[in-house]
Every structure is written in C-alpha cells, then in structure tokens.
Design a protein around this motif. Structure first.
Motif, PDB file in Angstrom:
ATOM      1  N   SER A  45       0.807  -1.215   0.000  1.00 56.08           N
ATOM      2  CA  SER A  45       0.000   0.000   0.000  1.00 56.08           C
ATOM      3  C   SER A  45       0.839   1.264   0.000  1.00 56.08           C
ATOM      4  O   SER A  45       0.450   2.277  -0.581  1.00 56.08           O
ATOM      5  CB  SER A  45      -0.946   0.001   1.210  1.00 56.08           C
ATOM      6  OG  SER A  45      -0.180  -0.097   2.408  1.00 56.08           O
ATOM      7  N   ASN A  46       2.020   1.208   0.624  1.00 59.65           N
ATOM      8  CA  ASN A  46       2.874   2.398   0.707  1.00 59.65           C
ATOM      9  C   ASN A  46       4.192   2.203  -0.046  1.00 59.65           C
ATOM     10  O   ASN A  46       5.193   2.801   0.285  1.00 59.65           O
ATOM     11  CB  ASN A  46       3.165   2.741   2.175  1.00 59.65           C
ATOM     12  CG  ASN A  46       1.913   3.097   2.936  1.00 59.65           C
ATOM     13  OD1 ASN A  46       1.064   3.815   2.426  1.00 59.65           O
ATOM     14  ND2 ASN A  46       1.790   2.592   4.154  1.00 59.65           N
ATOM     15  N   ALA A  47       4.185   1.313  -1.035  1.00 64.93           N
ATOM     16  CA  ALA A  47       5.432   0.954  -1.714  1.00 64.93           C
ATOM     17  C   ALA A  47       5.716   1.771  -2.954  1.00 64.93           C
ATOM     18  O   ALA A  47       6.741   1.616  -3.579  1.00 64.93           O
ATOM     19  CB  ALA A  47       5.399  -0.523  -2.095  1.00 64.93           C
ATOM     20  N   SER A  48       4.802   2.674  -3.302  1.00 64.42           N
ATOM     21  CA  SER A  48       4.913   3.330  -4.601  1.00 64.42           C
ATOM     22  C   SER A  48       6.169   4.158  -4.753  1.00 64.42           C
ATOM     23  O   SER A  48       6.676   4.333  -5.850  1.00 64.42           O
ATOM     24  CB  SER A  48       3.679   4.189  -4.852  1.00 64.42           C
ATOM     25  OG  SER A  48       3.557   5.155  -3.816  1.00 64.42           O
ATOM     26  N   LEU A  53       5.921  -0.067 -11.151  1.00 59.41           N
ATOM     27  CA  LEU A  53       5.196  -1.099 -11.885  1.00 59.41           C
ATOM     28  C   LEU A  53       5.277  -0.791 -13.369  1.00 59.41           C
ATOM     29  O   LEU A  53       5.013   0.331 -13.794  1.00 59.41           O
ATOM     30  CB  LEU A  53       3.739  -1.157 -11.414  1.00 59.41           C
ATOM     31  CG  LEU A  53       3.545  -1.417  -9.916  1.00 59.41           C
ATOM     32  CD1 LEU A  53       2.065  -1.444  -9.573  1.00 59.41           C
ATOM     33  CD2 LEU A  53       4.212  -2.707  -9.484  1.00 59.41           C
ATOM     34  N   GLN A  54       5.645  -1.796 -14.152  1.00 60.91           N
ATOM     35  CA  GLN A  54       5.826  -1.598 -15.593  1.00 60.91           C
ATOM     36  C   GLN A  54       4.976  -2.595 -16.366  1.00 60.91           C
ATOM     37  O   GLN A  54       4.608  -3.649 -15.867  1.00 60.91           O
ATOM     38  CB  GLN A  54       7.300  -1.763 -15.971  1.00 60.91           C
ATOM     39  CG  GLN A  54       8.218  -0.745 -15.317  1.00 60.91           C
ATOM     40  CD  GLN A  54       9.675  -0.970 -15.697  1.00 60.91           C
ATOM     41  OE1 GLN A  54      10.030  -2.024 -16.222  1.00 60.91           O
ATOM     42  NE2 GLN A  54      10.503   0.018 -15.438  1.00 60.91           N
ATOM     43  N   GLY A  55       4.739  -2.287 -17.631  1.00 61.72           N
ATOM     44  CA  GLY A  55       3.943  -3.165 -18.470  1.00 61.72           C
ATOM     45  C   GLY A  55       2.513  -3.237 -17.978  1.00 61.72           C
ATOM     46  O   GLY A  55       1.884  -2.228 -17.671  1.00 61.72           O
ATOM     47  N   SER A  56       1.993  -4.454 -17.864  1.00 55.71           N
ATOM     48  CA  SER A  56       0.609  -4.635 -17.429  1.00 55.71           C
ATOM     49  C   SER A  56       0.472  -4.767 -15.919  1.00 55.71           C
ATOM     50  O   SER A  56      -0.628  -4.998 -15.414  1.00 55.71           O
ATOM     51  CB  SER A  56       0.024  -5.879 -18.103  1.00 55.71           C
ATOM     52  OG  SER A  56       0.784  -7.025 -17.746  1.00 55.71           O
ATOM     53  N   ALA A  58      -0.083  -4.050 -12.063  1.00 59.45           N
ATOM     54  CA  ALA A  58      -0.962  -3.078 -11.410  1.00 59.45           C
ATOM     55  C   ALA A  58      -1.167  -3.467  -9.957  1.00 59.45           C
ATOM     56  O   ALA A  58      -1.200  -4.650  -9.612  1.00 59.45           O
ATOM     57  CB  ALA A  58      -2.302  -2.995 -12.129  1.00 59.45           C
ATOM     58  N   LEU A  59      -1.290  -2.454  -9.104  1.00 56.91           N
ATOM     59  CA  LEU A  59      -1.611  -2.671  -7.697  1.00 56.91           C
ATOM     60  C   LEU A  59      -3.079  -3.082  -7.608  1.00 56.91           C
ATOM     61  O   LEU A  59      -3.965  -2.359  -8.047  1.00 56.91           O
ATOM     62  CB  LEU A  59      -1.361  -1.390  -6.893  1.00 56.91           C
ATOM     63  CG  LEU A  59      -1.485  -1.478  -5.374  1.00 56.91           C
ATOM     64  CD1 LEU A  59      -0.399  -2.373  -4.811  1.00 56.91           C
ATOM     65  CD2 LEU A  59      -1.377  -0.083  -4.764  1.00 56.91           C
ATOM     66  N   GLU A  66      -0.827  -7.545  -9.224  1.00 59.14           N
ATOM     67  CA  GLU A  66      -1.094  -8.369 -10.396  1.00 59.14           C
ATOM     68  C   GLU A  66      -0.111  -7.980 -11.497  1.00 59.14           C
ATOM     69  O   GLU A  66      -0.100  -6.838 -11.947  1.00 59.14           O
ATOM     70  CB  GLU A  66      -2.536  -8.133 -10.849  1.00 59.14           C
ATOM     71  CG  GLU A  66      -2.969  -9.027 -11.998  1.00 59.14           C
ATOM     72  CD  GLU A  66      -4.411  -8.737 -12.380  1.00 59.14           C
ATOM     73  OE1 GLU A  66      -5.303  -9.425 -11.885  1.00 59.14           O
ATOM     74  OE2 GLU A  66      -4.617  -7.795 -13.161  1.00 59.14           O
ATOM     75  N   LEU A  67       0.714  -8.915 -11.910  1.00 61.09           N
ATOM     76  CA  LEU A  67       1.758  -8.612 -12.893  1.00 61.09           C
ATOM     77  C   LEU A  67       1.305  -8.807 -14.336  1.00 61.09           C
ATOM     78  O   LEU A  67       1.901  -8.249 -15.257  1.00 61.09           O
ATOM     79  CB  LEU A  67       2.998  -9.462 -12.635  1.00 61.09           C
ATOM     80  CG  LEU A  67       3.713  -9.194 -11.303  1.00 61.09           C
ATOM     81  CD1 LEU A  67       4.991 -10.005 -11.221  1.00 61.09           C
ATOM     82  CD2 LEU A  67       4.026  -7.721 -11.134  1.00 61.09           C
ATOM     83  N   THR A  68       0.305  -9.664 -14.577  1.00 62.57           N
ATOM     84  CA  THR A  68      -0.233  -9.829 -15.927  1.00 62.57           C
ATOM     85  C   THR A  68      -1.735  -9.665 -15.883  1.00 62.57           C
ATOM     86  O   THR A  68      -2.354  -9.769 -14.832  1.00 62.57           O
ATOM     87  CB  THR A  68       0.112 -11.218 -16.518  1.00 62.57           C
ATOM     88  OG1 THR A  68      -0.363 -12.229 -15.622  1.00 62.57           O
ATOM     89  CG2 THR A  68       1.606 -11.364 -16.713  1.00 62.57           C
ATOM     90  N   LYS A  69      -2.314  -9.400 -17.022  1.00 61.92           N
ATOM     91  CA  LYS A  69      -3.749  -9.112 -17.079  1.00 61.92           C
ATOM     92  C   LYS A  69      -4.555 -10.379 -16.822  1.00 61.92           C
ATOM     93  O   LYS A  69      -4.150 -11.473 -17.170  1.00 61.92           O
ATOM     94  CB  LYS A  69      -4.119  -8.519 -18.431  1.00 61.92           C
ATOM     95  CG  LYS A  69      -3.541  -7.142 -18.671  1.00 61.92           C
ATOM     96  CD  LYS A  69      -3.940  -6.620 -20.032  1.00 61.92           C
ATOM     97  CE  LYS A  69      -3.354  -5.229 -20.271  1.00 61.92           C
ATOM     98  NZ  LYS A  69      -3.705  -4.714 -21.602  1.00 61.92           N
ATOM     99  N   GLY A  70      -5.765 -10.190 -16.233  1.00 57.85           N
ATOM    100  CA  GLY A  70      -6.645 -11.309 -15.933  1.00 57.85           C
ATOM    101  C   GLY A  70      -7.403 -10.996 -14.670  1.00 57.85           C
ATOM    102  O   GLY A  70      -6.809 -10.797 -13.610  1.00 57.85           O
ATOM    103  N   LYS A  71      -8.688 -10.910 -14.731  1.00 60.97           N
ATOM    104  CA  LYS A  71      -9.473 -10.502 -13.578  1.00 60.97           C
ATOM    105  C   LYS A  71     -10.457 -11.592 -13.186  1.00 60.97           C
ATOM    106  O   LYS A  71     -11.024 -12.278 -14.044  1.00 60.97           O
ATOM    107  CB  LYS A  71     -10.235  -9.200 -13.876  1.00 60.97           C
ATOM    108  CG  LYS A  71      -9.308  -8.020 -14.153  1.00 60.97           C
ATOM    109  CD  LYS A  71     -10.104  -6.760 -14.425  1.00 60.97           C
ATOM    110  CE  LYS A  71      -9.183  -5.576 -14.709  1.00 60.97           C
ATOM    111  NZ  LYS A  71      -9.921  -4.332 -14.980  1.00 60.97           N
TER     112      LYS A  71
END
Length: 515
Positions: A45-48, A53-56, A58-59, A66-71
């Motif tokens: 939460s406070n790591a920004s 974060l690069q590419g896809s 996302a926090l 989540e390092l790759t897309k998929g929900k």
C-alpha cells in the motif's frame, strides 16, 4: 542497477503476506567500506515511492500486485507481461576510476496464489541498468526479458531492412557463450573517448580504434558505426554480429563483443597487432618475404575452406581483399570484416542480391551484372589476392601515360602466362629471392580462381590442394576468356530470376583438367 520481479503469460501474482528482501554488498573503490541495501515489504500500500510497476503490472489492493492481465476467474493474460521493480539505483561502477563493484544478493519471498488451481509458468529475478525499461516487442516465452524483433527481422530475406531500436538484444548471442555486450562507457574509456591517436583506420561505414579493456586485461580493436550513417551501415553491423559471432577458426578475426549505445553501434574485436596485409604490400609496413607471403595465402585459403565447406552453412564473405586480411604477431592471416557476408545453405549454392556489393577489382564481374553471390564469387576475389601477393601490384590502377589507361592485374598476368613468361610478373622487390615452382603455382592458381567463367573456377578445396602440393598445375587457355553475362530477368512479381546465359566465341573450355 535495479532489481525486479517479472511474470508473464497467464500468471497472476497474489501475495497475501509478500516478503521481498535484497542484500547488496557494494565495493566501488578499495577505500570504500562495503555497504548494505535492504528492503522489506509486508504489504504494497505504501510501496509506490520505491517500487515501479511496468507493463501490465498493477496494484490490485494493499496486499497483492497483479503482474499480468486477468481478472476474477478469467485468468487468460493473452501473453501480457509486467514488472515490479525496486527502483532506487545502486552504484556498481565508478566512472572516475573504472572500478567495478563486487556484490552478492539474497532474496526471500512468499507467494500465495489467489486461485490455488491456477499454476503460473514464468517468474524471474533480474538486475538491469538504471532506469529499467521493458524490452521492445517482448513476449511471454522469453519472460519479457528479450525482444523478438531480431528473430523476426532475420527470419525472412537477410536483404530486408532490420529494426535497430535501442534495447533490441541479439538473442542468439546473449543466450550462448559467444561475444558479450559491453556498456557504452566501458568502450569510451577503453579508447580514451575515441581519441584521434587511437584511431587505426577508416572504413566505408565507420572507424576502427585501438582500445584496452582493463577489466579483461586485453587490447582490442573497436569498430565504430554511427547509427544515422546509413541503412547499409546498420545492416552491415547486424550481419557482422550474426555471422562472425558463430564462427571459430584460427584464421578468422575473433569478435569479442558489441554495444548499442548513445545512437552508436560498436563491435569489439581481438587486436591483431600487425595490421592489414594491404599496409605491408603497398604501404609503409614490414617487407614480406616469399615464405611469409606463402604462409599468408595458405592461411586465407584455410579460412575460406572453413567458411565455404566446413561450417554448418556456406558463408559467402563478399569482400575479400588485403585490407580485410589482418596479420597477427607471427604474420599469420586472419580474415575479418563480415559486414557484407551472407549465409547460404549448402544445397542452394547461389543467392541473388538486390544489388551487388564488394570492392572494384576484387568483385566477380558476373556479380556486377547478375547480382549473384556464391562461393565461386569469393573464389574469384581469392584469386585476385593471390596475384596481388605474388606480383605486389593492386588489381586496378591508372597507368602513367598520355592516355591514362587502366591497368588490370588479371589481364596482365594472363597475357604473360599465355606467352610462357609468367614469372616476369613476380614482385620486383623480391629481387628473385623466391622459389620459382611455388611462385608459378600461386600465379596459375590465382588465374584459375579469377577465371571469368565461374563454372570454370575451382572450389576453394581444389585450389588449396594445388597450393599445398605445388601442383599439378591447372591448364588454362593462352588468352583470357571473355564471357558474356546475361542480366537477371525481372519476374511478374518484380523479383530477380536466377537464370543467366553465357556465350563467347573465345570461351571454349567448360572444365579445368590438371596437366
């Protein structure tokens, strides 16, 4: 340096209580005490401020990324990739002294999948230069660490334009044990910022500089291309890396490394101390005795035998000439400059180029008209070099007369051969201090190889057999044949056809038989 975690394809990282730690022991100078850099995150939460974060990537909440897309239950990532990078830079090299730090790292982590039935297929830790960037056209199969651009560019015709975007690694080299990629600043320091006094020579698409790699204790020659010089220059750079990096022979110049940096392209070679054959034949170099010359032509022939017949593919050099033949400390020949080289399958034999390339005087006349490149065109150039070594004269030059007519070495030697006085062509600087049998052999094989009809030329193996045994010599016509080459025909698709016609009243032999 930056450290990171990367996952690709359908892999979602979910860390309920992720713990990532990095220990770096850094020593930039002997007088600097080793220091430790460490970090520990129980949540994100406070790591920004320290994690990028690069590419896809996302926090996806305070406790997981989540390092790759998929929900939700849709875990297909479509080959996407993401990075989580610890971004504060860590110094590993000191610009003032050139000292490189020694360091160790240790990682500890726990990963709890969001869906235990979902098994990921790719994860790695890595160190990269600062700032870190995702590769251009990366793909999941290579964990997003490399680009597929180079593979795609070379999969088609080695005449098509290739992408030269910065950060495009040569995958075949980096994955193997071949030449290494050097940081740009290392090569700048090695050449004293490309100082004029370190310059060894100038070529068509770049200059060559002497350098010293202190970390390897090695003297090198660094070929420097300007990225914006020309498309042909970039193509030569790529060709040189692709071809010569895979070759290993005592009579080839060894490629040590390469570099993309600051809009420049750099190749690093072993330094061959006695410069090029051209310097000694026509410049202010060492006088070459006849035994030295025989050794040089045999070394060059062995290099071509390896390229044409002994490697997995036929390598056509396309620019064989004295300035590309380097001499080591014992005056052994080492063939270099593979910028125009092409790979041809052994069962194909001939490749049609969009335009001929090479050096006038050494270039097979048929290549100029038909655009064909083959082992036989290399043999032609080899024959011209044999005559040049034996006669001490360039293949073409202006005669000092009122007409300023052109001297052609092959025609001149062939005329003396037809008169039965070929030894009159021997280099006068040798002062008759040579073995007449071997001199006649070199000249006869030189003419044989430089035969205007490529079908009448020997293979490099056949030529070397005669040179190494001093005979039996080939039988050549007393007059130099003058074949007529038909230009390539354009097909309906605009491509060049491979057919060629040849006719001449004076071209009466189709094969050479020993006498």
């Amino acid at each position: 340096m930056a450290a990171g975690v990367l996952m690709t394809k359908p892999f979602m990282a979910a860390a309920a209580a992720a713990l990532v730690s990095l220990l770096v022991m850094l020593r930039c100078l002997p007088s600097v005490v080793a220091t430790t850099v460490s970090f520990n995150y129980s949540s994100f939460s406070n790591a920004s401020k320290n994690i990028t974060l690069q590419g896809s990537a996302a926090l996806a909440g305070a406790e997981w990324i989540e390092l790759t897309k998929g929900k939700g239950n849709n875990l297909s990532s479509g080959g996407t990739m993401g990075r989580m990078v610890y971004t504060p830079p860590v110094q590993l090299w000191d610009a003032a002294t050139g000292e490189v730090a020694s360091f160790t790292t240790r990682f500890s982590f726990n990963i709890t999948p969001k869906n235990k039935s979902n098994k990921g297929d790719g994860m790695t830790f890595f160190l990269v230069s600062y700032p870190s960037r995702m590769p251009y056209m990366g793909y999941g199969g290579a964990l997003g660490l490399t680009s597929q651009t180079f593979d795609n560019a070379t999969a088609g015709d080695r005449e098509e334009e290739e992408d030269d975007s910065e950060g495009d690694p040569i995958v075949e080299i980096e994955m193997g044990t071949g030449p290494r990629r050097f940081p740009y600043h290392i090569l700048v320091n090695a050449t004293k910022s490309f100082a004029a006094e370190e310059k060894l020579g100038q070529g068509g698409f770049g200059a060559v500089y002497r350098g010293n790699l202190r970390e390897l204790g090695l003297d090198v020659a660094i070929k420097r291309f300007a990225k914006d010089s020309s498309k042909q220059g970039r193509k030569e750079y790529k060709s040189e890396i692709k071809v010569i990096s895979r070759l290993r022979h005592r009579n080839l110049v060894q490629l040590i490394g390469w570099c993309h940096g600051r809009d420049e392209l750099l190749l690093v070679y072993e330094l061959v101390p006695n410069r090029s054959l051209d310097v000694h034949l026509h410049g202010n170099g060492t006088f070459l005795t006849w035994p030295m010359r025989i050794n040089i032509v045999l070394g060059l022939g062995n290099a071509l035998l390896y390229l044409h017949e002994e490697w997995e593919q036929c390598v056509v050099h396309r620019d064989i000439k004295p300035s590309n033949i380097m001499l080591d400390e014992s005056f052994n020949a080492k063939l270099g400059d593979f910028g125009l080289a092409r790979l041809i399958d052994h069962n194909v034999g001939v490749q049609t180029m969009t335009h001929p390339s090479g050096t006038p005087g050494y270039l097979d006349p048929e290549c100029v008209i038909t655009g064909k490149a083959s082992a036989e065109s290399d043999v032609y150039s080899f024959g011209v070099v044999l005559l040049e070594v034996a006669c001490g004269r360039r293949p073409m030059s202006l005669l000092d007369n009122q007409n300023n007519s052109l001297f052609r070495l092959v025609e001149w030697v062939w005329d003396l051969y037809g008169q039965g006085v070929v030894l009159k062509a021997a280099d006068e600087r040798l002062n008759n201090d040579y073995d007449a049998t071997s001199m006649e052999c070199v000249m006869a094989v030189g003419l044989w190889c430089a035969h205007p009809d490529r079908y009448a030329r020997p293979s490099i193996r056949a030529a070397m057999t005669v040179l190494q045994s001093n005979g039996p010599l080939p039988v050549l016509p007393s007059k130099m044949p003058v074949p007529i080459y038909a230009p390539p025909m354009a097909s309906s698709e605009g491509q060049l056809s491979s057919s060629t016609g040849m006719s001449s009243s004076s071209l009466t032999i189709t094969s050479i038989t020993p006498r």
